[in-house]
Design a protein around this motif. Sequence first.
Motif, PDB file in Angstrom:
ATOM      1  N   MET A 107       0.825  -1.210   0.000  1.00 58.51           N
ATOM      2  CA  MET A 107       0.000   0.000   0.000  1.00 58.51           C
ATOM      3  C   MET A 107       0.859   1.259   0.000  1.00 58.51           C
ATOM      4  SD  MET A 107      -3.325   0.808   0.199  1.00 58.51           S
ATOM      5  CE  MET A 107      -4.239   2.339   0.477  1.00 58.51           C
ATOM      6  N   ALA A 108       2.189   1.122   0.105  1.00 60.04           N
ATOM      7  CA  ALA A 108       3.054   2.297   0.220  1.00 60.04           C
ATOM      8  C   ALA A 108       2.922   3.182  -1.016  1.00 60.04           C
ATOM      9  CB  ALA A 108       4.500   1.867   0.392  1.00 60.04           C
ATOM     10  N   GLY A 109       2.842   4.489  -0.784  1.00 60.30           N
ATOM     11  CA  GLY A 109       2.720   5.449  -1.866  1.00 60.30           C
ATOM     12  C   GLY A 109       1.319   5.595  -2.405  1.00 60.30           C
ATOM     13  N   ARG A 110       0.356   4.894  -1.816  1.00 59.28           N
ATOM     14  CA  ARG A 110      -1.041   5.026  -2.249  1.00 59.28           C
ATOM     15  C   ARG A 110      -1.803   5.891  -1.253  1.00 59.28           C
ATOM     16  NH1 ARG A 110      -2.813  -0.945  -4.492  1.00 59.28           N
ATOM     17  NH2 ARG A 110      -0.852  -1.447  -5.524  1.00 59.28           N
ATOM     18  N   MET A 124       6.099  17.824   3.773  1.00 59.74           N
ATOM     19  CA  MET A 124       7.212  16.867   3.685  1.00 59.74           C
ATOM     20  C   MET A 124       7.650  16.398   5.068  1.00 59.74           C
ATOM     21  SD  MET A 124       9.232  14.942   2.184  1.00 59.74           S
ATOM     22  CE  MET A 124       8.946  15.293   0.464  1.00 59.74           C
ATOM     23  N   GLU A 125       7.629  17.328   6.045  1.00 62.12           N
ATOM     24  CA  GLU A 125       7.992  16.954   7.417  1.00 62.12           C
ATOM     25  C   GLU A 125       7.057  15.880   7.950  1.00 62.12           C
ATOM     26  OE1 GLU A 125       7.587  19.057  11.706  1.00 62.12           O
ATOM     27  OE2 GLU A 125       8.734  20.203  10.230  1.00 62.12           O
ATOM     28  N   HIS A 126       5.757  16.033   7.716  1.00 63.60           N
ATOM     29  CA  HIS A 126       4.797  15.033   8.182  1.00 63.60           C
ATOM     30  C   HIS A 126       4.941  13.727   7.396  1.00 63.60           C
ATOM     31  CE1 HIS A 126       2.940  18.454  10.255  1.00 63.60           C
ATOM     32  NE2 HIS A 126       2.331  17.556  10.992  1.00 63.60           N
ATOM     33  N   PHE A 127       5.286  13.827   6.110  1.00 62.30           N
ATOM     34  CA  PHE A 127       5.555  12.619   5.332  1.00 62.30           C
ATOM     35  C   PHE A 127       6.690  11.821   5.979  1.00 62.30           C
ATOM     36  CE2 PHE A 127       2.701  13.570   2.005  1.00 62.30           C
ATOM     37  CZ  PHE A 127       2.754  12.578   1.049  1.00 62.30           C
ATOM     38  N   ARG A 128       7.752  12.529   6.359  1.00 57.75           N
ATOM     39  CA  ARG A 128       8.921  11.857   6.934  1.00 57.75           C
ATOM     40  C   ARG A 128       8.634  11.329   8.340  1.00 57.75           C
ATOM     41  NH1 ARG A 128      13.337  11.413   3.357  1.00 57.75           N
ATOM     42  NH2 ARG A 128      14.867  11.922   4.957  1.00 57.75           N
ATOM     43  N   ARG A 129       7.745  12.000   9.077  1.00 51.90           N
ATOM     44  CA  ARG A 129       7.340  11.492  10.401  1.00 51.90           C
ATOM     45  C   ARG A 129       6.619  10.148  10.278  1.00 51.90           C
ATOM     46  NH1 ARG A 129       7.315  15.294  14.709  1.00 51.90           N
ATOM     47  NH2 ARG A 129       7.528  17.448  14.015  1.00 51.90           N
ATOM     48  N   ALA A 130       5.950   9.947   9.141  1.00 43.45           N
ATOM     49  CA  ALA A 130       5.125   8.748   8.958  1.00 43.45           C
ATOM     50  C   ALA A 130       5.902   7.583   8.337  1.00 43.45           C
ATOM     51  CB  ALA A 130       3.908   9.087   8.097  1.00 43.45           C
ATOM     52  N   GLY A 162       4.599   3.999   7.382  1.00 44.33           N
ATOM     53  CA  GLY A 162       3.503   4.232   8.313  1.00 44.33           C
ATOM     54  C   GLY A 162       2.325   4.896   7.633  1.00 44.33           C
ATOM     55  N   VAL A 163       1.513   5.555   8.439  1.00 44.75           N
ATOM     56  CA  VAL A 163       0.283   6.183   7.947  1.00 44.75           C
ATOM     57  C   VAL A 163       0.320   7.674   8.251  1.00 44.75           C
ATOM     58  CG1 VAL A 163      -2.228   6.269   8.164  1.00 44.75           C
ATOM     59  CG2 VAL A 163      -1.052   4.071   8.265  1.00 44.75           C
ATOM     60  N   LEU A 164       0.096   8.496   7.218  1.00 43.71           N
ATOM     61  CA  LEU A 164      -0.098   9.940   7.388  1.00 43.71           C
ATOM     62  C   LEU A 164      -1.579  10.230   7.220  1.00 43.71           C
ATOM     63  CD1 LEU A 164       0.774  12.910   7.605  1.00 43.71           C
ATOM     64  CD2 LEU A 164       1.252  12.867   5.159  1.00 43.71           C
ATOM     65  N   PHE A 165      -2.211  10.742   8.277  1.00 45.19           N
ATOM     66  CA  PHE A 165      -3.646  11.037   8.247  1.00 45.19           C
ATOM     67  C   PHE A 165      -3.843  12.547   8.172  1.00 45.19           C
ATOM     68  CE2 PHE A 165      -7.632  11.813  10.833  1.00 45.19           C
ATOM     69  CZ  PHE A 165      -8.494  11.521   9.780  1.00 45.19           C
ATOM     70  N   SER A 190       7.080   9.240  -4.733  1.00 41.43           N
ATOM     71  CA  SER A 190       8.424   9.028  -4.198  1.00 41.43           C
ATOM     72  C   SER A 190       8.614   7.582  -3.754  1.00 41.43           C
ATOM     73  CB  SER A 190       8.653   9.975  -3.016  1.00 41.43           C
ATOM     74  OG  SER A 190       9.839   9.652  -2.333  1.00 41.43           O
ATOM     75  N   SER A 191       9.866   7.096  -3.844  1.00 38.66           N
ATOM     76  CA  SER A 191      10.155   5.723  -3.409  1.00 38.66           C
ATOM     77  C   SER A 191      10.007   5.575  -1.899  1.00 38.66           C
ATOM     78  CB  SER A 191      11.575   5.332  -3.828  1.00 38.66           C
ATOM     79  OG  SER A 191      12.514   6.237  -3.271  1.00 38.66           O
ATOM     80  N   LEU A 192      10.252   6.663  -1.150  1.00 38.79           N
ATOM     81  CA  LEU A 192      10.056   6.656   0.298  1.00 38.79           C
ATOM     82  C   LEU A 192       8.783   7.447   0.614  1.00 38.79           C
ATOM     83  CD1 LEU A 192      13.696   7.312   1.571  1.00 38.79           C
ATOM     84  CD2 LEU A 192      12.489   5.145   1.486  1.00 38.79           C
ATOM     85  N   ALA A 193       7.646   6.792   0.486  1.00 38.89           N
ATOM     86  CA  ALA A 193       6.361   7.453   0.730  1.00 38.89           C
ATOM     87  C   ALA A 193       5.521   6.596   1.665  1.00 38.89           C
ATOM     88  CB  ALA A 193       5.612   7.682  -0.583  1.00 38.89           C
ATOM     89  N   PRO A 194       4.817   7.215   2.618  1.00 37.16           N
ATOM     90  CA  PRO A 194       3.943   6.458   3.509  1.00 37.16           C
ATOM     91  C   PRO A 194       2.576   6.219   2.885  1.00 37.16           C
ATOM     92  CG  PRO A 194       3.888   8.757   4.121  1.00 37.16           C
ATOM     93  CD  PRO A 194       4.804   8.652   2.927  1.00 37.16           C
TER      94      PRO A 194
END
Length: 469
Positions: free
Chosen positions: A61-64, A113-119, A311-314, A335-339
């Motif tokens: 499910m990553a990146g979706r 982007m900060e919240h993306f990286r937190r997740a 992880g999950v970004l809500f 991105s290849s590194l996406a929650p």
Amino acid sequence: MRIEEIQSTTKKQRIATHTHIKGLGLDVNGTAIPMAAGFVGQVGARQASGLVVDMIRQKKMAGRALLFAGPPSTGKTALALGIAQELGSKVPFCPMVGSEVYSTEVKKTEVLMEHFRRAIGLRIKENKEVYEGEVTELSPEEAESTTGGYGKSISHVIIGLKTVKGTKQLKLDPTIYDALIKEKAFTIYLQYGLLFFFVAVGDVIYIEANSGAVKRVGRCDAFATEFDLEAEEYVPIPKGEVHKKKEVVQDVTLHDLDSANARPQGGQDILSLMGQMMKPRKTEVTDKLRQEINKVVNRYIDEGVAELVPGVLFIDEVHMLDIECFSYLNRALESSLAPIVIFATNRGICNVRGTDMTSPHGIPVDLLDRLVIIRTETYGPTEMIQILAIRAQVEELEIDEESLAYLGEIGQRASLRHSIQLLSPASIVAKTNGRDKICKADIEEVSSLYLDAKTSAKLLQEQQERYIT
């Protein structure tokens, strides 16, 4: 004989809006149980969310992205929290509201982007030489200060560690003692995630032999009979020898690595010390630094040292984002590194913020094409009464069936949130009248004192001439 009542030392949990949500309430086949884990109804939405949880666990499910769309008070935020509960505490869950991106100090895209990286989590596994055990002694040894003056400084610290097999006494450098006494000081290096907590006798810790880093595992379960309010977790006394080789697993997020490597290390001069004492402004992390961290992370993953945990970004109230944020999300999701990104909105067809363009849910059509949309339905009278009964149980309130039915009618007429908010004041009215159980008269009294949004809007229309416009 004098007998006094004292306040219980049992931990009390603060009751929040979604305290009663414990999961999605699905059976082993993924079918929604009508009333389970704090959920009532929303069978289709819960089953769809359960499939999303399975895909996240299988890393498909990553990146979706996922969108919860429905009227207000239909459980969109509760579904997102249910997904977080099902995934467990080891999977990062980062909630935010659409309006958080509007900052005077940081760009909107930087906040996203900060919240993306937190997740996005990183689980680092390393075999390390450690000293592990229950702290039995913690004695700092003082000596005359080498810098002169009347003060004394810590020359070394004696610490006793105990395991099932034996005990050891260690003489530690004063810098390690600083780590022991720092309360919740957070230090992360690019290679390691190190967490320093306040350490006391009775705690189980381990100290890395090479770096001197200290990790507090928890409170020894021998102290479980004590009313220790500060102990967040009881752990058994370690087995084996004090000095051993151990596989250390540390969970960090990419944002933790960004922050630790972007933070400038001050010097010892007076200007640097003053700068460290002042409250730091929020600064942006450069793309160049993130790319360097990504290279190191990818190398660790290839070497098998680390494992990526998407992880999950809500993002709640996603319609509050503007066209710039939406276009940035299109790129970030590729991105290849996406929650896994979960959006929620209660809007129908409305303008996309920052444009004159109308679109379903206030989201541009090109981003909507990327989303899997789950609809939430309005609750019926029976479901509302069941939800109110669950909330009364969570808040430890006694209420009769007639009062619950009357609150259900108020919920149908006004909103579910309004009827839930009447529970607490009704319990106070009942206690004032010398009763423990809420009755219909208490609900009627508080209902006459507090207006709901629809009634207030109607009064404004009828008495418009009395207000300033």
